[in-house]
Write a protein that holds these residues in place. Sequence first.
Motif, PDB file in Angstrom:
ATOM      1  N   ALA A 135       0.854  -1.184   0.000  1.00 53.82           N
ATOM      2  CA  ALA A 135       0.000   0.000   0.000  1.00 53.82           C
ATOM      3  C   ALA A 135       0.890   1.234   0.000  1.00 53.82           C
ATOM      4  CB  ALA A 135      -0.933   0.017   1.215  1.00 53.82           C
ATOM      5  N   ILE A 136       0.436   2.286  -0.665  1.00 49.12           N
ATOM      6  CA  ILE A 136       1.283   3.452  -0.872  1.00 49.12           C
ATOM      7  C   ILE A 136       0.842   4.618   0.019  1.00 49.12           C
ATOM      8  CG2 ILE A 136       0.044   4.743  -2.684  1.00 49.12           C
ATOM      9  CD1 ILE A 136       2.804   4.437  -4.284  1.00 49.12           C
ATOM     10  N   ASP A 137       1.811   5.401   0.441  1.00 49.08           N
ATOM     11  CA  ASP A 137       1.546   6.655   1.153  1.00 49.08           C
ATOM     12  C   ASP A 137       1.558   7.759   0.098  1.00 49.08           C
ATOM     13  OD1 ASP A 137       2.241   9.240   2.390  1.00 49.08           O
ATOM     14  OD2 ASP A 137       2.452   8.099   4.247  1.00 49.08           O
ATOM     15  N   ASN A 138       0.422   8.369  -0.158  1.00 49.05           N
ATOM     16  CA  ASN A 138       0.313   9.310  -1.274  1.00 49.05           C
ATOM     17  C   ASN A 138       1.195  10.538  -1.099  1.00 49.05           C
ATOM     18  OD1 ASN A 138      -1.544   7.778  -2.790  1.00 49.05           O
ATOM     19  ND2 ASN A 138      -3.247   8.526  -1.524  1.00 49.05           N
ATOM     20  N   THR A 139       1.335  11.008   0.126  1.00 48.19           N
ATOM     21  CA  THR A 139       2.164  12.190   0.369  1.00 48.19           C
ATOM     22  C   THR A 139       3.634  11.883   0.104  1.00 48.19           C
ATOM     23  OG1 THR A 139       0.605  13.016   2.020  1.00 48.19           O
ATOM     24  CG2 THR A 139       2.836  13.924   2.069  1.00 48.19           C
ATOM     25  N   ALA A 140       4.114  10.765   0.640  1.00 50.88           N
ATOM     26  CA  ALA A 140       5.502  10.371   0.415  1.00 50.88           C
ATOM     27  C   ALA A 140       5.741  10.076  -1.063  1.00 50.88           C
ATOM     28  CB  ALA A 140       5.839   9.148   1.263  1.00 50.88           C
TER      29      ALA A 140
END
Length: 320
Positions: free
Chosen positions: A262-267
């Motif tokens: 799962a991805i962290d959109n901000t990072a």
Amino acid sequence: MVHGGEQFTQSCLIDARALAAIRATVPLAPLHNPQNLLGIETALALFPDLPQVAVFDTAFHQSMPEHAYRYAIPERFYREHGVRRYGFHGTSHRYVGQRAAELTGLEVGDSCWLTAHLGNGCSTCAIVDGQSRDTSMGLTPLEGLAMGTRSGDVDPNLHSHLARVLGWSLKEIDHLLNSESGLLGLSGLSNDMRSLEQARARGHRQATLAIEVFCYRLAKSLAALSCALPRLDGVIFTGGIGENSPLVRAKSVAHLGLLGLAIDNTANARCVGGVSGAINAPGHPRLLVIPTNEEKQIALDTLALLDSPAPDKDSPCRPS
């Protein structure tokens, strides 16, 4: 050097035996290795006392097990003609795998990565304890992912289908698959992901499709290569697209929920323009953006070889 065949498992100092071994690989890379040889021979003629090092795109993948590199065709084609999977982009995959271990505090010899080198040419790799265990490219750089102008995997019978239906020659079909396909062929616009993302934002259907196919094929390849790993310490994105397209990273990761990714959109949005870092959501397996540096890896190999012991008499390679 693009191709080292099975002769070269690492970089080597160039001498008469290495040159002979490189010449023997010409049938495997007829468009590239003769040009590489011309440069080597010209430099040797001009600077006969200057050490030269050959670094091979294929060498890192020579650690693949036989079940990963053999094609399901009769044995004689491998034994007599070297028809097998070799893989490419090895210098980049090796560099980012080592760099990932450094950044995360893991030992290179005790870490497992899936790497995605994404540029005009694209490939994935499964790295276990610093060694390639499988990769997406094969006998040539055409196998595997959809790329800038290369089709990647197609039905092998496409050649005979186009020859039968359209009367095309092998040369015409090879040109189609290598130079007119991939992102360019699907979009009808460009092989440049930046242009396609701009067109997608304007609602261009074919550009949107090209990106969707690119990301799905990438995710499918990463999922398949996970079979080669005993565990997953992280997924690494590199190359011009891998380092600079949050959209491609997000869309690709979205297909990999079964791996727990799962991805962290901000990072994810922050890691562009040479910025490296983790982009995974907290509590999920690592997702890393790591700028590749093939030139640095080539330089490191060269420095290591300058003071290395003499090569074994049966090998054209010096250990690096």
